[in-house]
Design a protein around this motif. Structure first.
Motif, PDB file in Angstrom:
ATOM      1  N   THR A 464       4.358  -0.117 -14.751  1.00  0.00           N
ATOM      2  CA  THR A 464       3.604  -0.563 -12.898  1.00  0.00           C
ATOM      3  C   THR A 464       4.364  -0.816 -11.977  1.00  0.00           C
ATOM      4  N   LEU A 465       5.650  -0.053 -12.414  1.00  0.00           N
ATOM      5  CA  LEU A 465       6.149  -0.747 -11.025  1.00  0.00           C
ATOM      6  C   LEU A 465       6.391   1.082 -10.690  1.00  0.00           C
ATOM      7  N   GLY A 466       6.439   2.230 -11.304  1.00  0.00           N
ATOM      8  CA  GLY A 466       6.848   3.090 -11.226  1.00  0.00           C
ATOM      9  C   GLY A 466       5.621   4.002 -10.249  1.00  0.00           C
ATOM     10  N   VAL A 467       4.110   3.223 -11.240  1.00  0.00           N
ATOM     11  CA  VAL A 467       2.899   3.845 -10.951  1.00  0.00           C
ATOM     12  C   VAL A 467       2.982   3.139  -9.297  1.00  0.00           C
ATOM     13  N   ARG A 468       3.060   1.882  -8.582  1.00  0.00           N
ATOM     14  CA  ARG A 468       2.882   1.345  -7.626  1.00  0.00           C
ATOM     15  C   ARG A 468       4.114   2.003  -6.231  1.00  0.00           C
ATOM     16  N   SER A 469       5.423   2.939  -7.042  1.00  0.00           N
ATOM     17  CA  SER A 469       5.709   3.340  -5.776  1.00  0.00           C
ATOM     18  C   SER A 469       5.342   4.865  -5.361  1.00  0.00           C
ATOM     19  N   GLY A 470       4.151   5.507  -6.581  1.00  0.00           N
ATOM     20  CA  GLY A 470       3.815   6.847  -6.038  1.00  0.00           C
ATOM     21  C   GLY A 470       4.312   7.830  -6.662  1.00  0.00           C
ATOM     22  N   THR A 471       3.461   9.397  -6.546  1.00  0.00           N
ATOM     23  CA  THR A 471       4.525   9.971  -7.004  1.00  0.00           C
ATOM     24  C   THR A 471       5.480  11.033  -6.234  1.00  0.00           C
TER      25      THR A 471
END
Length: 638
Positions: A464-471
């Motif tokens: 979840t944190l990875g997705v929120r941090s952006g690509t």
């Protein structure tokens, strides 16, 4: 404020370690509080599982047996053996610690003390004789210290303390063979003690000299065994054999303090070999870094200058080499979800290995706390599930993935399921073989609980944190129509040859430490050179990163933009040579009778190779990904 005894011991160990950095590759803090005895106090002995050791030249088995396995017919303490508590790592590594019938009293010598008498049946005689031929070692402990047998290295003749002592012997002191083998049934034990104060003593060492003595021959029933008998005990497969197990204990005063009592066991064996191997690895890494530096500083910098030159000359402005595929280099690969899962799992293993080595270097993984290394590895892997989820989701989203939830669940389940299924299969073989190394159901349940109750939620949170941090940002756009890849490729740029060439360099960086670890797993010595291991780990990671970047550049110059899976395969390709060397180690150092031994060794080797592949594959992919984003951000695309 007065320091506690354990803190004093810890500070003492720290002072000794810092004062002599050149004599050891790692230092340690005692893993348990010291125990002081008064004269006449009972000093507890314990027993552990038997394991085949390389007392001569080859290891003849990988199956462990419980000390109180019915086939051995060893003496049992009054009231039956009592199991001692063990941590998770100790259980997984096959330790099965029980109380011992040996009774010792501080400073009270004992001579020819009888433990018990046994009538060894013909069936058990065959079982014991086979284990003697396979060079199985008996493991005793006193006050938490291994009761060691002094041996000499075959080549250097350097003395070291062997873990465990031989169950029996196949030849006499004149190298004449015994047929059948001789069973060691008498034990001369020398216990070193350190006097801390008036009537306050601590155990700081224990050595044993096992002997075979036909002590009941010519002795009437009920009489004391003759511990001075010259003839050995040989178990017959024709008739039952009466055996008396005896021991003698002698106490010796020592100047060794309790805080450094493990130093004699943890001697780094021939550190010059470690240093030579590390220097060789440093040379390899320096050479590779220099090559990559030359490529980046000269080739790529020159190419970037030519690509960005403001000139109407078509020859200058024409794309060629690695710029020609700028519109394809960040095109999502096939099976991007599977790739991102392995990258996330590899990142988790990198974090686990780094933190475990830091703990080992700081001395928190004391050998007196059996299984602490494995326990820390399991716990840190569980807690670093968030890293796996974060990296997997971020890479997957950067590669254009849309099924984020599926990616998070598969990251938490796929790689652990693969490893757990391999462990479970090997566990069935251990149970079938009657080995004490079989993991109990309760321990398997504890592992599954750690996995599902801690690792899976942390992986989902990390995703979840990875997705929120952006690509990850890509400096160039991807063309709508894929570019055709040239069919003619240089042979060393083909997937298999390039991976094998790169893997050879990567494995060469870690070769010697792999050898010492395998010898420690199946041999008679502790592996405590964590300083060398940490250095080798860093060098191997740098080698994997530089080699992968270099081969990715070669592939792009050949207009082959399929670098994603190749980067992961190249970084992890050292696992192929790891597995091949394991087979060579089997051929030269192991004699594995029976199907179970062969399957177990191949299974252990496959698990280690899989971990090696995933860990360094993630290192290679992430290093290549970062370098390509940096390189292509420096060019001007019309």
């Amino acid at each position: 404020m007065r320091l506690s005894t354990s803190r004093k011991a810890a500070l003492s160990a720290l002072a000794v370690a810092l004062a002599s950095p050149l004599q050891a590759a790692a230092w340690y803090l005692p893993g348990s509080a010291p125990h002081s005895y008064k004269q006449g106090d009972n000093v507890p002995f314990a027993v552990n599982a038997l394991q085949a050791k390389a007392f001569t030249s080859q290891i003849k088995g990988v199956i462990k047996y419980d000390y109180y396995h019915p086939g051995f017919q060893f003496c049992v303490p009054e009231g039956g053996p009592q199991a001692q508590s063990e941590n998770l790592g100790s259980v997984l590594f096959g330790d099965r610690i029980y109380s011992s019938p040996v009774k010792a009293a501080m400073l009270e010598d004992q001579v020819c003390k009888e433990m018990c008498r046994k009538e060894v049946t013909t069936e058990n005689a065959d079982f014991i004789n086979d284990r003697i031929r396979e060079e199985y070692a008996v493991n005793w402990m006193v006050d938490g210290l291994p009761v060691a047998e002094a041996r000499r290295e075959v080549k250097t003749r350097e003395e070291f303390l062997s873990l465990g002592f031989a169950l029996g012997s196949t030849e006499d002191e004149h190298s004449r063979p015994y047929d059948p083998p001789a069973l060691h049934n008498h034990y001369d034990i020398y216990i070193d003690y350190h006097q801390r104060g008036p009537n306050e003593y601590r155990v700081v060492g224990a050595r044993i000299y096992p002997l075979s003595k036909a002590s009941l021959r010519g002795v009437a029933i009920g009489m004391t065994p003759n511990c001075n008998a010259a003839d050995p005990v040989q178990l017959s497969n024709q008739t039952a054999t009466n055996v008396a197990y005896t021991y003698s204990i002698r106490w010796r005063e020592s100047s060794t303090p309790w805080a450094t009592r493990w130093d004699a066991y943890l001697k780094v064996f021939d550190p010059r070999i470690h240093w030579l191997a590390l220097i060789n690895s440093v040379v390899i890494v320096s050479f590779l870094c220099m090559m990559v530096g030359i490529v980046v500083a000269r080739s790529i910098s020159r190419d970037i200058y030519r690509y960005n030159a403001i000139d109407m000359n078509e020859d200058v402005q024409e794309d060629f080499g690695w710029k020609l595929v700028h519109g394809e280099v960040f095109r999502p690969p096939n099976r991007s979800m599977l790739l991102s899962i392995f990258v996330g799992s590899g990142s988790q293993l990198v974090a686990m290995a780094a933190v475990t080595l830091i703990f080992a270097l700081l001395g928190f993984l004391s050998p007196s706390n059996r299984g602490s290394l494995a326990t820390v590895m399991i716990v840190t892997w569980t807690l670093f599930g968030s890293i796996a989820g974060f990296m997997s989701s971020k890479v997957y989203a950067s590669l254009g993935g849309e099924y984020i939830k599926q990616n998070a669940i598969l990251t938490a389940m796929l790689f652990p399921s693969l490893v757990f299924s391999m462990v479970l299969m090997l566990n069935f073989f251990l149970i079938f073989s009657g080995s004490s190394g079989a993991v109990p159901f309760g321990t398997l349940l504890a592992l599954v609980s750690l996995w599902f109750l801690i690792n899976v939620p942390l992986t989902v949170i990390g995703a979840t944190l990875g997705v929120r941090s952006g690509t990850f940002t890509h400096p160039v756009k991807v063309n709508s129509i894929p570019r055709q890849i040239p069919h003619q490729q240089t042979w060393y740029l083909q997937p298999l040859p390039s991976a094998l060439i790169a893997g050879m360099l990567i494995f060469a960086s870690a070769f010697l430490e792999v050898l010492f670890i395998l010898n420690s797993m199946f041999g008679t010595k502790f592996y405590v050179a964590f300083g060398f291991l940490a250095f080798a780990f860093i060098i191997t990671a740098i080698t994997a990163a530089t080699v992968t970047i270099l081969f990715a550049y070669f592939h792009l110059c050949a207009e082959d933009y399929r670098w994603h899976w190749r980067a992961f395969m190249t970084g992890g390709s050292g696992a192929v040579w790891f597995f091949a060397y394991g087979l060579f180690f089997w051929a030269t150092r192991l004699e594995l009778p029976g199907l179970a031994n062969k399957v177990l060794f191949l299974g252990y080797l496959a698990i280690l190779s899989l971990l090696f592949f995933t860990l360094f594959g993630a290192v290679g992919f992430l290093a290549t990904y970062a370098s390509l984003r940096k390189i292509y951000s420096a060019i001007r695309v019309d």
